[in-house]
Design a protein around this motif. Structure first.
Motif, PDB file in Angstrom:
ATOM      1  N   GLU A 266       0.834  -1.195   0.000  1.00 15.07           N
ATOM      2  CA  GLU A 266       0.000   0.000   0.000  1.00 15.07           C
ATOM      3  C   GLU A 266       0.875   1.253   0.000  1.00 15.07           C
ATOM      4  OE1 GLU A 266      -2.712   0.076   3.241  1.00 15.07           O
ATOM      5  OE2 GLU A 266      -4.072  -1.406   2.369  1.00 15.07           O
ATOM      6  N   LEU A 267       0.375   2.288  -0.671  1.00 11.84           N
ATOM      7  CA  LEU A 267       1.053   3.582  -0.668  1.00 11.84           C
ATOM      8  C   LEU A 267       0.003   4.660  -0.910  1.00 11.84           C
ATOM      9  CD1 LEU A 267       3.695   5.214  -0.570  1.00 11.84           C
ATOM     10  CD2 LEU A 267       3.844   4.953  -3.058  1.00 11.84           C
ATOM     11  N   SER A 268      -0.255   5.464   0.104  1.00 14.85           N
ATOM     12  CA  SER A 268      -1.248   6.529  -0.019  1.00 14.85           C
ATOM     13  C   SER A 268      -0.657   7.694  -0.806  1.00 14.85           C
ATOM     14  CB  SER A 268      -1.675   7.010   1.369  1.00 14.85           C
ATOM     15  OG  SER A 268      -0.608   7.702   2.003  1.00 14.85           O
ATOM     16  N   PRO A 269      -1.503   8.543  -1.392  1.00 15.64           N
ATOM     17  CA  PRO A 269      -0.996   9.716  -2.113  1.00 15.64           C
ATOM     18  C   PRO A 269      -0.109  10.599  -1.239  1.00 15.64           C
ATOM     19  CG  PRO A 269      -3.289   9.350  -2.673  1.00 15.64           C
ATOM     20  CD  PRO A 269      -2.963   8.387  -1.570  1.00 15.64           C
ATOM     21  N   LYS A 270      -0.478  10.777   0.025  1.00 18.46           N
ATOM     22  CA  LYS A 270       0.320  11.607   0.923  1.00 18.46           C
ATOM     23  C   LYS A 270       1.695  10.991   1.154  1.00 18.46           C
ATOM     24  CE  LYS A 270       0.217  13.866   5.450  1.00 18.46           C
ATOM     25  NZ  LYS A 270      -0.563  14.072   6.700  1.00 18.46           N
ATOM     26  N   GLU A 271       1.731   9.678   1.375  1.00 17.18           N
ATOM     27  CA  GLU A 271       3.013   8.991   1.571  1.00 17.18           C
ATOM     28  C   GLU A 271       3.848   9.032   0.298  1.00 17.18           C
ATOM     29  OE1 GLU A 271       2.063   5.492   4.824  1.00 17.18           O
ATOM     30  OE2 GLU A 271       1.324   5.251   2.771  1.00 17.18           O
ATOM     31  N   ALA A 272       3.176   8.912  -0.858  1.00 17.76           N
ATOM     32  CA  ALA A 272       3.888   8.947  -2.135  1.00 17.76           C
ATOM     33  C   ALA A 272       4.551  10.302  -2.355  1.00 17.76           C
ATOM     34  CB  ALA A 272       2.922   8.641  -3.280  1.00 17.76           C
TER      35      ALA A 272
ATOM     36  N   GLY B 299       5.096  10.270  -8.474  1.00 19.44           N
ATOM     37  CA  GLY B 299       4.353  11.515  -8.609  1.00 19.44           C
ATOM     38  C   GLY B 299       2.918  11.286  -9.052  1.00 19.44           C
ATOM     39  N   LYS B 300       2.705  10.308  -9.917  1.00 22.19           N
ATOM     40  CA  LYS B 300       1.347   9.992 -10.360  1.00 22.19           C
ATOM     41  C   LYS B 300       0.503   9.476  -9.196  1.00 22.19           C
ATOM     42  CE  LYS B 300       0.805   7.801 -14.249  1.00 22.19           C
ATOM     43  NZ  LYS B 300       0.988   6.798 -15.336  1.00 22.19           N
ATOM     44  N   ARG B 301       1.107   8.667  -8.325  1.00 26.11           N
ATOM     45  CA  ARG B 301       0.365   8.178  -7.159  1.00 26.11           C
ATOM     46  C   ARG B 301       0.069   9.329  -6.191  1.00 26.11           C
ATOM     47  NH1 ARG B 301      -1.020   3.506  -4.375  1.00 26.11           N
ATOM     48  NH2 ARG B 301      -1.415   2.829  -6.531  1.00 26.11           N
ATOM     49  N   ALA B 302       0.990  10.271  -6.062  1.00 28.97           N
ATOM     50  CA  ALA B 302       0.786  11.404  -5.162  1.00 28.97           C
ATOM     51  C   ALA B 302      -0.410  12.254  -5.590  1.00 28.97           C
ATOM     52  CB  ALA B 302       2.047  12.266  -5.103  1.00 28.97           C
ATOM     53  N   LEU B 303      -0.711  12.276  -6.886  1.00 28.62           N
ATOM     54  CA  LEU B 303      -1.822  13.079  -7.406  1.00 28.62           C
ATOM     55  C   LEU B 303      -3.129  12.301  -7.463  1.00 28.62           C
ATOM     56  CD1 LEU B 303       0.021  14.860 -10.362  1.00 28.62           C
ATOM     57  CD2 LEU B 303      -0.535  15.819  -8.121  1.00 28.62           C
ATOM     58  N   MET B 304      -3.080  11.019  -7.134  1.00 23.87           N
ATOM     59  CA  MET B 304      -4.268  10.178  -7.243  1.00 23.87           C
ATOM     60  C   MET B 304      -5.271  10.493  -6.140  1.00 23.87           C
ATOM     61  SD  MET B 304      -4.478   6.006  -7.231  1.00 23.87           S
ATOM     62  CE  MET B 304      -3.545   5.897  -8.760  1.00 23.87           C
ATOM     63  N   LYS B 305      -6.541  10.449  -6.495  1.00 27.45           N
ATOM     64  CA  LYS B 305      -7.613  10.629  -5.527  1.00 27.45           C
ATOM     65  C   LYS B 305      -8.427   9.344  -5.441  1.00 27.45           C
ATOM     66  CE  LYS B 305      -8.081  15.598  -6.370  1.00 27.45           C
ATOM     67  NZ  LYS B 305      -9.010  16.698  -6.759  1.00 27.45           N
ATOM     68  N   GLY B 306      -8.894   9.047  -4.261  1.00 23.20           N
ATOM     69  CA  GLY B 306      -9.679   7.826  -4.099  1.00 23.20           C
ATOM     70  C   GLY B 306      -9.626   7.332  -2.671  1.00 23.20           C
TER      71      GLY B 306
END
Length: 206
Positions: free
Chosen positions: A65-71, A98-105
């Motif tokens: 797992e990797l949350s956008p904030k952690e990414a 960077g793409k994961r950091a911008l992900m919402k969900g």
């Protein structure tokens, strides 16, 4: 007696003086000057900094797992690490963070997909085995390219060009092109963003 008394404190201080070292540490980096007399220097990360980042990446891979904030946080740490070690090598993996950091969900968006896992595994290997940055006094032959753009308000024509110079400043060649009318006809209000360089364009768009 007076001379001995005056010299005694100096002698005590001298015994406490540390020897000069071939290494210097600052900002989590190790500057290795052991081969400085040969015109070579090395910049590496401290073992503590390397281990800290390595453990973080491994824990993410294990949890899957990797949350956008952690990414976003990890991306910043890896960029700092990469800038002194990998140069352009790790850019694709960092771009994926960077793409994961911008992900919402929700929670489902935290799971590692195949591409992100591959990027993290690559970074894990690089953090663990990456060679230090080597600095040398060797001067290579340099080529200079000066570029510029121009716009004629009367005719509405835009142009770009460049001049190629050798290391002595002698002009070798030049190029000049007219900007296509399609670009010149874009709305004047707002901003036009131009990416210069294949790698910069690819990493921004792909």
């Amino acid at each position: 007696m007076a001379a001995n008394a005056a010299a005694a404190p100096t002698g005590k201080r001298a015994r406490k003086t540390n020897h000069f070292s071939n290494e210097m540490r600052a900002l989590g980096l190790v500057f290795d000057l052991s081969k400085f007399d040969e015109g070579v220097g090395f910049i590496n990360h401290t073992p503590e900094r390397r281990l800290e980042l390595l453990e973080k990446i491994i824990s993410i891979l294990k949890s899957n797992e990797l949350s956008p904030k952690e990414a976003e946080s990890l991306k910043g740490r890896v960029q700092w690490f990469e800038s002194f070690l990998f140069a352009w090598t790790a850019n694709r993996a960092i771009h994926r963070l960077g793409k994961r950091a911008l992900m919402k969900g929700g929670r489902q968006g935290r799971k590692l997909d195949a591409e992100l896992r591959t990027s993290l595994e690559f970074l894990q290997h690089r953090v663990e085995h990456g060679a230090p940055l080597q600095l040398t006094a060797t001067a290579e032959r340099s080529i200079l390219i000066f570029t510029a753009g121009a716009f004629d308000e009367v005719t509405g024509i835009g142009s770009i060009g460049g001049v190629l110079l050798d290391h002595d400043g002698t002009a070798l060649s030049y190029f000049s092109e007219r900007v296509p009318d399609l670009l010149m006809g874009l709305p004047r209000r707002g901003y036009i963003v131009m990416y210069i360089g294949n790698e910069a364009s690819r990493m921004a768009l792909v």
